[in-house]
Design a protein around this motif. Structure first.
Motif, PDB file in Angstrom:
ATOM      1  N   UNK A   1      37.629  13.414  10.998  1.00 20.37           N
ATOM      2  CA  UNK A   1      37.539  12.512   9.849  1.00 20.37           C
ATOM      3  C   UNK A   1      37.689  13.278   8.543  1.00 20.37           C
ATOM      4  N   UNK A   2      37.086  14.427   8.482  1.00 22.95           N
ATOM      5  CA  UNK A   2      37.155  15.228   7.256  1.00 22.95           C
ATOM      6  C   UNK A   2      38.573  15.729   7.003  1.00 22.95           C
ATOM      7  N   UNK A   3      39.340  15.941   8.079  1.00 30.10           N
ATOM      8  CA  UNK A   3      40.717  16.407   7.930  1.00 30.10           C
ATOM      9  C   UNK A   3      41.720  15.259   7.926  1.00 30.10           C
ATOM     10  N   UNK A   4      41.221  14.049   8.186  1.00 26.68           N
ATOM     11  CA  UNK A   4      42.083  12.860   8.265  1.00 26.68           C
ATOM     12  C   UNK A   4      43.171  13.053   9.323  1.00 26.68           C
ATOM     13  N   UNK A   5      42.743  13.489  10.500  1.00 31.46           N
ATOM     14  CA  UNK A   5      43.668  13.713  11.607  1.00 31.46           C
ATOM     15  C   UNK A   5      43.152  13.005  12.854  1.00 31.46           C
ATOM     16  N   UNK A   6      43.961  13.037  13.905  1.00 29.02           N
ATOM     17  CA  UNK A   6      43.549  12.454  15.182  1.00 29.02           C
ATOM     18  C   UNK A   6      42.599  13.390  15.919  1.00 29.02           C
ATOM     19  N   UNK A   7      41.652  12.826  16.632  1.00 30.83           N
ATOM     20  CA  UNK A   7      40.735  13.621  17.452  1.00 30.83           C
ATOM     21  C   UNK A   7      41.298  13.729  18.852  1.00 30.83           C
TER      22      UNK A   7
ATOM     23  N   UNK B   1      46.944   3.013  15.917  1.00 31.00           N
ATOM     24  CA  UNK B   1      48.400   2.926  15.988  1.00 31.00           C
ATOM     25  C   UNK B   1      48.994   2.561  14.637  1.00 31.00           C
ATOM     26  N   UNK B   2      48.321   1.665  13.911  1.00 30.90           N
ATOM     27  CA  UNK B   2      48.815   1.276  12.597  1.00 30.90           C
ATOM     28  C   UNK B   2      48.768   2.445  11.620  1.00 30.90           C
ATOM     29  N   UNK B   3      47.778   3.309  11.759  1.00 30.65           N
ATOM     30  CA  UNK B   3      47.630   4.428  10.823  1.00 30.65           C
ATOM     31  C   UNK B   3      48.409   5.666  11.233  1.00 30.65           C
ATOM     32  N   UNK B   4      48.417   5.983  12.545  1.00 24.91           N
ATOM     33  CA  UNK B   4      49.028   7.230  12.989  1.00 24.91           C
ATOM     34  C   UNK B   4      50.341   7.054  13.737  1.00 24.91           C
TER      35      UNK B   4
ATOM     36  N   UNK C   1      43.574  17.374  34.209  1.00 25.74           N
ATOM     37  CA  UNK C   1      44.387  17.142  33.016  1.00 25.74           C
ATOM     38  C   UNK C   1      43.671  17.649  31.784  1.00 25.74           C
ATOM     39  N   UNK C   2      44.427  18.157  30.824  1.00 32.06           N
ATOM     40  CA  UNK C   2      43.847  18.603  29.555  1.00 32.06           C
ATOM     41  C   UNK C   2      44.892  18.441  28.470  1.00 32.06           C
ATOM     42  N   UNK C   3      44.436  17.985  27.318  1.00 34.20           N
ATOM     43  CA  UNK C   3      45.341  17.759  26.197  1.00 34.20           C
ATOM     44  C   UNK C   3      44.667  18.275  24.940  1.00 34.20           C
ATOM     45  N   UNK C   4      45.389  18.948  24.093  1.00 31.97           N
ATOM     46  CA  UNK C   4      44.781  19.476  22.877  1.00 31.97           C
ATOM     47  C   UNK C   4      45.396  18.873  21.642  1.00 31.97           C
ATOM     48  N   UNK C   5      44.671  18.842  20.578  1.00 29.27           N
ATOM     49  CA  UNK C   5      45.194  18.306  19.339  1.00 29.27           C
ATOM     50  C   UNK C   5      44.141  18.105  18.275  1.00 29.27           C
ATOM     51  N   UNK C   6      44.099  17.009  17.414  1.00 30.16           N
ATOM     52  CA  UNK C   6      43.089  16.673  16.381  1.00 30.16           C
ATOM     53  C   UNK C   6      42.714  15.217  16.166  1.00 30.16           C
TER      54      UNK C   6
END
Length: 222
Positions: free
Chosen positions: A127-133, A188-191, A211-216
């Motif tokens: 949230x602080x970075x305005x990115x996906x978790x 979906x509307x935002x990202x 399974x493993x996926x990385x990101x924000x």
């Protein structure tokens, strides 16, 4: 030995336990949006219903007393220990607080709180970075905090099943599923495509083995 004394009508104890677990969930979940509060409110209703029967009035025991007494005549169904229905019905010869269902319930309840807390930490940073978790528990399921609530409720059902909480559980699971779908539409509307790829790679509630996926993340991906 089992506790054979009646231990109901303890409404203050029911209120204290309800308040404790609701506050505990609040500190782990830290609701902000209306959806967050709806999620916590539904969980709180489940907790109140549970402890009202556990310490207040054993409605399930009263409603099923005829059937229970005829099938399990050796059990004093109006003792407090008898509220551990699964332990009593399977006839474990141990204190029900140390029976397999009760011990297994701690795994689900503790695991649920851990997932909620871990998910919130990832969500807060995103949230602080305005990115996906998409890191931590979000690398395995898209809605870890809802998964956490479901696990906690299931754990309590193993420990102290009641007719009311058994009826509430599927309703609350459905409600959490609807809330998750609503959050996904917002994400979906935002990202856009980034969240669509995340949805394609990571399941909503049940992780894929290995399974493993990385990101924000995003504040709606809870």
């Amino acid at each position: 030995m089992h506790d054979t004394s009646a231990a109901y009508g303890l409404w203050l104890l029911a209120a204290v336990n309800s308040a404790f677990f609701i506050f505990f969930a609040f500190t782990f979940y830290k609701p902000k949006t209306k959806r967050d509060w709806r999620s916590l409110g539904a969980f709180s209703a489940f907790i109140v219903a549970l402890f009202s029967e556990m310490y207040g009035f054993p409605l399930t025991i009263y409603l099923l007393s005829g059937w229970l007494q005829s099938h399990y005549p050796q059990v004093n169904w109006f003792s407090h220990d008898a509220g551990h229905l699964l332990e009593m019905m399977f006839g474990w010869k141990v204190n029900p607080h140390f029976g397999p269902f009760h011990l297994l319930s701690f795994v689900f309840i503790g695991g649920g709180f851990w997932i909620i807390a871990s998910g919130w930490q990832v969500l807060y940073r995103a949230q602080r970075r305005h990115t996906l978790a998409t890191t931590g528990v979000y690398a395995y399921v898209r809605h870890p905090q809802y998964v956490g609530f479901m696990l906690i409720m299931f754990g309590f059902l193993l420990q102290w099943p009641t007719l009311l909480t058994l009826a509430m559980f599927p309703v609350l699971v459905y409600m959490y599923t609807r809330l998750a779908h609503s959050e996904e539409r917002d994400s979906l509307a935002e990202f856009g495509l980034a969240y669509r790829r995340y949805m394609d790679e990571v399941p909503a509630f049940i992780p894929k083995l290995g399974a493993h996926h990385g990101g924000s993340t995003h504040d709606s991906a809870s």
